[in-house]
Design a protein around this motif. Sequence first.
Motif, mmCIF file in Angstrom:
data_model
loop_
_atom_site.group_PDB
_atom_site.id
_atom_site.type_symbol
_atom_site.label_atom_id
_atom_site.label_comp_id
_atom_site.label_asym_id
_atom_site.label_seq_id
_atom_site.Cartn_x
_atom_site.Cartn_y
_atom_site.Cartn_z
ATOM 1 N N ASN A 180 17.136 -37.153 0.450
ATOM 2 C CA ASN A 180 17.019 -35.701 0.254
ATOM 3 C C ASN A 180 16.033 -35.156 1.294
ATOM 4 O O ASN A 180 14.831 -35.277 1.152
ATOM 5 N N PHE A 206 10.045 -23.445 -8.961
ATOM 6 C CA PHE A 206 8.983 -23.409 -7.952
ATOM 7 C C PHE A 206 8.303 -22.047 -7.903
ATOM 8 O O PHE A 206 7.154 -21.934 -7.508
ATOM 9 N N TRP A 233 24.647 -29.986 -2.110
ATOM 10 C CA TRP A 233 24.215 -31.090 -2.994
ATOM 11 C C TRP A 233 25.379 -32.053 -3.139
ATOM 12 O O TRP A 233 26.081 -32.074 -4.150
ATOM 13 N N GLU A 248 19.102 -25.948 -1.049
ATOM 14 C CA GLU A 248 17.650 -25.797 -1.098
ATOM 15 C C GLU A 248 17.037 -25.659 0.295
ATOM 16 O O GLU A 248 17.498 -26.286 1.239
HETATM 17 C C1 GLC Z 1 14.415 -30.289 -5.632
HETATM 18 C C2 GLC Z 1 15.119 -29.129 -6.301
HETATM 19 C C3 GLC Z 1 15.623 -29.430 -7.684
HETATM 20 C C4 GLC Z 1 16.013 -30.891 -7.765
HETATM 21 C C5 GLC Z 1 14.737 -31.710 -7.617
HETATM 22 C C6 GLC Z 1 15.027 -33.212 -7.649
HETATM 23 O O1 GLC Z 1 13.290 -29.840 -4.935
HETATM 24 O O2 GLC Z 1 14.420 -27.901 -6.374
HETATM 25 O O3 GLC Z 1 16.719 -28.556 -7.943
HETATM 26 O O4 GLC Z 1 16.634 -31.175 -9.002
HETATM 27 O O5 GLC Z 1 14.030 -31.391 -6.435
HETATM 28 O O6 GLC Z 1 15.738 -33.576 -6.515
#
Ligand code: GLC
Length: 752
Positions: free
Chosen positions: A86, A280, A450, A516
């Motif tokens: 990620n 957040f 995602w 994100e």
């Molecule tokens: C990220 C996202 C959230 C996600 C989490 C775990 O920053 O804001 O939607 O579930 O971290 O990956």
Amino acid sequence: MKKVFIKKTLVFSLLLLFAMAGQAQSAETSAKQSKTPHKTKGNPITPTYKRADAPIDTRISDLLSRMTLEEKILQLSQYITGLNDNVNNIGKQEDEYPNNVGSYIYFSDNAKLRNELQRRAVNETRLGIPILFGFDVIHGFRTIYPIPLAQGCSWNTELISQSCAMSAREARMSGTDWTFSPMIDVARDGRWGRVAEGYGEDPYTNAVMGAAAVHGYQGRSLNNTSNVAACLKHFVGYGMSEGGRDYTATNVSRQSLWDTYLPPYEMCIKAGAATVMSAFNDINGVPATANHYTLTEVLKKRWNFDGFVVSDWNAVEQLIPQGVAANRKEAASKAFSAGLDMDMKDGCYQEHMSDLVKEGKITLQQIDASVARILRLKFQLGLFENPYTPSYKESERILRTEDKRIAARMAEESIVLLKNENNLLPLNKNQKIAVIGPMAKDKENMLGSWKGHGRAGDVESIYEGLEKEFGSQLLYAAGCDFDGEDTSGFASACSTASQADVVLLCLGEKREWSGENASRSTIALPHIQEQLTTELQKCGKPIVLVLSNGRPLELCRLEPLCKAIVELWQPGIAGGTPLAGILSGRINPSGKLCITFPLTSGQIPIYYNARQSARPDQGQYQDISTLPLYEFTHGLSYTTYSYGNLSASTMRITKNDKLTVEIPVTNTGDMDGYETVHWFISDPYCSISRPIKELKKFEKRFLKKGETALFSFEIEPKRDFSYINDNGSRFIESGDYYVIVKDKRIKIEVVD
Ligand code: GLC
């Protein structure tokens, strides 16, 4: 002297021995106690918390009574494990964490690592409490479905449930017990990349579709190897990010909080969602991560939520830059005191909670209450009885035929026909089709932001779908890249277009341009894509524009150049054939927008359920229209539907009565199709000003050509006509209300 010395030494040694023996005894006792069961009616060997036949609350209290403070604090901590790809959240690996952590974000795509970590937790820790493994299964685990914003345009809640159920099965069989989904943040600013992850601009839409997702993920029981725990996010008001910039503060009036942003969470809590993730954003000066009003007063007290709240990634520590915590210790104290149960990733709770308890800032009762919430989910999931994921054949676990079939159906039903001038579509079998543009053969970006464990190799591209449908009718040219300034492909694209009857221009966004940390100052496509369109339009062939994107787009310059526009969204792995089916007329498009497409970025925010202006006929933009390009629920079909008149079982009703409003809808065209009827209400005169209209029901049905169906809406004034004030109280006032379908409306008088 010597004698005495020896004697003293002897006495001291004996005392020391007794003391050591005593210590050993107490450690052994406590260890034994943890293993030696309380005398219970049931099996005298097994401690109550390990007895599957005991009530969960009994098991929780028994286990809590055996846990040390340190063991409890570890249950409140979540870390990461597996291959973390990620890009927005890079973290450390699992080998630095104790065996008895509460939870991991699990980045591996099979259960091998999970089962090893679980084995250590169950067999190599004092109490053997299993670990909870979570992951972002947002629109699929390995089989990737259309992004949620696309699913919202299907208006098919059953299909949403099915796609979530399929995703849950793949995830649970691959070692994930818990998904951080559905995202139900109402979003009205396409510059915010995360608009891709929710169900659009309307509270009711996000509520109903979010509940459908919860039912899909959790099924009838969490103690089932095909289901996962859901997680509602991001609680709350995150979609109001100022300027569309992610992570920023939000100014949300209390009344808007209750009227717009909380309803999806309330409905999904009622649907049984197991967990919630805090957001957040800062809410009017109090970050969501440490917001006692939202986390405790609303969620846990007003709504009696008995699940637990997990923070977002590092969000506890982020209270420092948000200006409400001087250090990690204060951040832990503020977040936990506000009602945040589990700390994701930053370790603030593990590092400081013990001292906070010793200093009396946090009580043991508070710790126990949060640990109980987390243990409850572990018991509900059956992790104490079945801590390990069984091994499955890959063909049984992922990418099954029925999963891909549902993914294709969702793509079919979420595609929106935005424009079809002179019925250019559907194309016919005699036409030469020039397939041009950066999306035409793309695979990776069709997966969306995602993509879970989705792989480009699993994706059927647009071109592959077209080949199956149109065979030798196709010509191809790339034209240009997604962005940049290289126009060298324009000439061959124009040459290809000149050999065809029609141009199929496939444009769109890269998957990392939404999701994100993917805010954009404009929702227009990169200039190079618009330049290509302009050049192709000069070739004099009709253009069908196909879009694959994760947000509403600014199309004001492209729309006039294209005779037809098809919104494919990011369809996941199975979009090619459904798109081809719609282009050939084999499938009648039924998608309708769940989010407004502005004319330009300058109109943002623009959404259907806005309040009325003080001067409805003035205050327009001087330079452009004030109307959007495509409004909420816009979507064309290859057939036509005729809406009859609205009729009501009564035109006058008391606040406690019910009434039914009906409308006949006829498929007057020559093609069967699915039609969604959207029911709105309007209350033009009220103690507070209300949106011009508000969606209160939607229903999608199949109508054969020539068929008439009667759509009905049973209205309960307290539910459907009422408004909510800034304290979350609902009110229904007597007076005139309107029920609206399309351009039809009927007045209903509510009397005391
Ligand atoms: C990220 C996202 C959230 C996600 C989490 C775990 O920053 O804001 O939607 O579930 O971290 O990956």
